[in-house]
Design an enzyme around this catalytic site. Structure first.
Site, PDB file in Angstrom:
ATOM      1  N   ARG A 164      -7.414   0.876   3.483  1.00  0.00           N
ATOM      2  CA  ARG A 164      -5.766   0.915   3.170  1.00  0.00           C
ATOM      3  C   ARG A 164      -5.088   1.843   4.020  1.00  0.00           C
ATOM      4  O   ARG A 164      -4.440   2.427   3.946  1.00  0.00           O
ATOM      5  CB  ARG A 164      -5.329   1.141   1.816  1.00  0.00           C
ATOM      6  CG  ARG A 164      -5.812   0.220   0.843  1.00  0.00           C
ATOM      7  CD  ARG A 164      -5.526  -1.355   0.849  1.00  0.00           C
ATOM      8  NE  ARG A 164      -6.215  -2.177  -0.158  1.00  0.00           N
ATOM      9  CZ  ARG A 164      -7.574  -2.752   0.380  1.00  0.00           C
ATOM     10  NH1 ARG A 164      -7.863  -2.563   1.541  1.00  0.00           N
ATOM     11  NH2 ARG A 164      -8.117  -3.364  -0.425  1.00  0.00           N
ATOM     12  N   SER A 235      -1.184  -2.725  -6.839  1.00  0.00           N
ATOM     13  CA  SER A 235      -2.256  -1.354  -7.191  1.00  0.00           C
ATOM     14  C   SER A 235      -1.304  -0.305  -6.717  1.00  0.00           C
ATOM     15  O   SER A 235      -1.026  -0.135  -5.349  1.00  0.00           O
ATOM     16  CB  SER A 235      -3.480  -1.528  -6.393  1.00  0.00           C
ATOM     17  OG  SER A 235      -4.118  -2.525  -7.001  1.00  0.00           O
ATOM     18  N   GLU A 341      -0.901   4.321  -2.979  1.00  0.00           N
ATOM     19  CA  GLU A 341      -1.003   3.273  -2.058  1.00  0.00           C
ATOM     20  C   GLU A 341       0.416   2.917  -1.188  1.00  0.00           C
ATOM     21  O   GLU A 341       0.264   2.786  -0.221  1.00  0.00           O
ATOM     22  CB  GLU A 341      -1.889   2.135  -2.747  1.00  0.00           C
ATOM     23  CG  GLU A 341      -2.268   0.925  -1.507  1.00  0.00           C
ATOM     24  CD  GLU A 341      -2.842  -0.283  -2.118  1.00  0.00           C
ATOM     25  OE1 GLU A 341      -3.944   0.080  -2.883  1.00  0.00           O
ATOM     26  OE2 GLU A 341      -2.239  -1.212  -1.913  1.00  0.00           O
TER      27      GLU A 341
END
Ligand SMILES: Cc1cc2nc3c(=O)[nH]c(=O)nc-3n(C[C@H](O)[C@H](O)[C@H](O)COP(=O)(O)OP(=O)(O)OC[C@H]3O[C@@H](n4cnc5c(N)ncnc54)[C@H](O)[C@@H]3O)c2cc1C
Length: 346
Positions: A164, A235, A341
């Site tokens: 990520r 998420s 995130e």
């Protein structure tokens, strides 16, 4: 380039946060990019690049120009014995693009079905799901430097993709506008289907990109709340990567903690002498009792502990407050620092 003043962003972010932008515009073509460069040169205000708004939390109103990237077009650029090379514009919808490849029996991206957002944003956090990440099939991308107007091409190495993470997320946010991405999609597929919910559907059947994509879509729909029904950004936290020593220390007190062995390098490049273990942020959060929590309109999904939800009219600040409470409780119980995130826009 048309500019709207004091525009609502509620429909432009999947959290459904009712923030506003001082100015809002859409980028459809090269002329719009040139106009954006000119606007930036003339105005001493920040500029934020927006795709589908599925990885952004607006904590406040945005006091600058939000430029929504709407560049369109996709094409099979080239083929050789091993790969089909597909080029796609930054404003295309990611899932529609994946289905376009799947419908033509081009394999590679099927496990990334139903991830919201645009193609241009996908390299920013090297999107990934079900054992595949964008970097696995990435060939190159083109981006315009919004200071100089120069066009740059980035190959795999220069993108510095990680879990990520990318060069763009850590170094160039709002400075480089990703105009197009080229993927190298293998003619000999390497199917990744060892997941409950995918395995069963494909048992005894010859796999295909379409069958796997369909299975992934059903799986995701059963597990994740739909932002069209309840505001969320997927998420909210990354899965923490811990040194083996730290992981074992936690495991001594919490024997059920899941662990997935990793390369011994943390994001940022720190090398861990004794190896590393990725654990599940959802498991840590669930263990602290957060699933289904609600405070006003801000809360945690009752379907998935990793998903922070806006039940109706929560502000970005209220959603961020829930995230911070979760982070504090996980740190308190496990000594693990969670990392958000999505990009939190202050
Ligand atoms: C329900 C749900 C499920 C999700 N599941 C996953 C998942 O499985 N895996 C995963 O990795 N992510 C997942 N996400 C997160 C998100 O979908 C991805 O990060 C996606 O790539 C964001 O795309 P976007 O266009 O919405 O980006 P935005 O949220 O609009 O922007 C994200 C970042 O990219 C920048 N940006 C956008 N477009 C450009 C451009 N053209 N050039 C340069 N910078 C740009 C923005 O400035 C911002 O910093 C999920 C989100 C939701 C809501």
């Amino acid at each position: 380039m048309e500019i709207i003043n004091n525009a609502s962003l509620k429909q432009l972010n999947t959290f459904g946060v009712d923030a506003s932008a001082k100015h809002l515009t859409e980028i459809h073509n090269l002329e719009d990019i040139e106009a954006l460069l000119e606007w930036k040169a003339q105005n001493d205000l920040p500029c934020l690049l927006l795709g589908g708004g599925s990885n952004l939390l607006f904590k406040n109103d945005y006091q600058g120009l939000v430029a929504k990237i709407c560049l369109a077009g996709k094409d099979i650029a080239e083929e050789d014995n091993d790969f089909t090379y597909v080029s796609v514009a930054g404003g295309e919808n990611w899932h529609d693009f994946v289905r376009w490849t799947v419908e033509q029996d081009i394999a590679g991206l099927e496990n990334l079905s139903l991830i919201p957002g645009t193609v241009g944003a996908a390299p920013i956090q090297n999107i990934g799901a079900y054992g595949v990440e964008l970097a696995d099939h990435f060939q190159s991308l083109q981006a315009v430097d919004l200071e100089t107007g120069n066009i740059h091409e980035f190959d795999l190495l220069h993108c510095q993709f990680g879990y990520r993470e990318s060069f763009f997320k850590s170094q160039t946010l709002d400075k480089l506008l990703i105009t197009s991405v080229t993927f190298a999609l293998p003619k000999k597929p390497n199917w990744k289907m060892d997941y409950a919910g995918v395995r069963e559907v494909l048992e005894g059947v010859e796999p295909s990109a379409k069958l796997i994509s369909d299975a992934i879509i059903s799986l995701r729909m059963s597990k994740l709340p739909d932002p069209a029904k309840i505001g969320n950004g997927g998420s909210f936290f990354k899965n923490p990567v811990l040194s083996l020593d730290d992981w074992e220390a936690i495991k001594a007190n919490h024997p059920n903690i899941p662990g997935y062995p990793q390369n011994a390098v943390l994001a940022g490049g720190t090398e861990l002498a004794n190896g590393a273990m990725k654990t599940s942020a959802a498991w840590l959060i669930d263990s602290c009792g957060w699933k289904g929590h609600r405070k006003g309109d801000a809360g945690v999904s009752d379907m998935h502990a990793l998903v922070i939800v806006n039940h109706a009219n929560a502000t970005g600040a209220e959603l961020w407050a829930v995230a911070q409470e979760i982070m504090a409780s996980v740190e308190d119980k496990f000594g693990v620092l969670l990392e958000a995130e999505p990009r939190v826009v202050l």
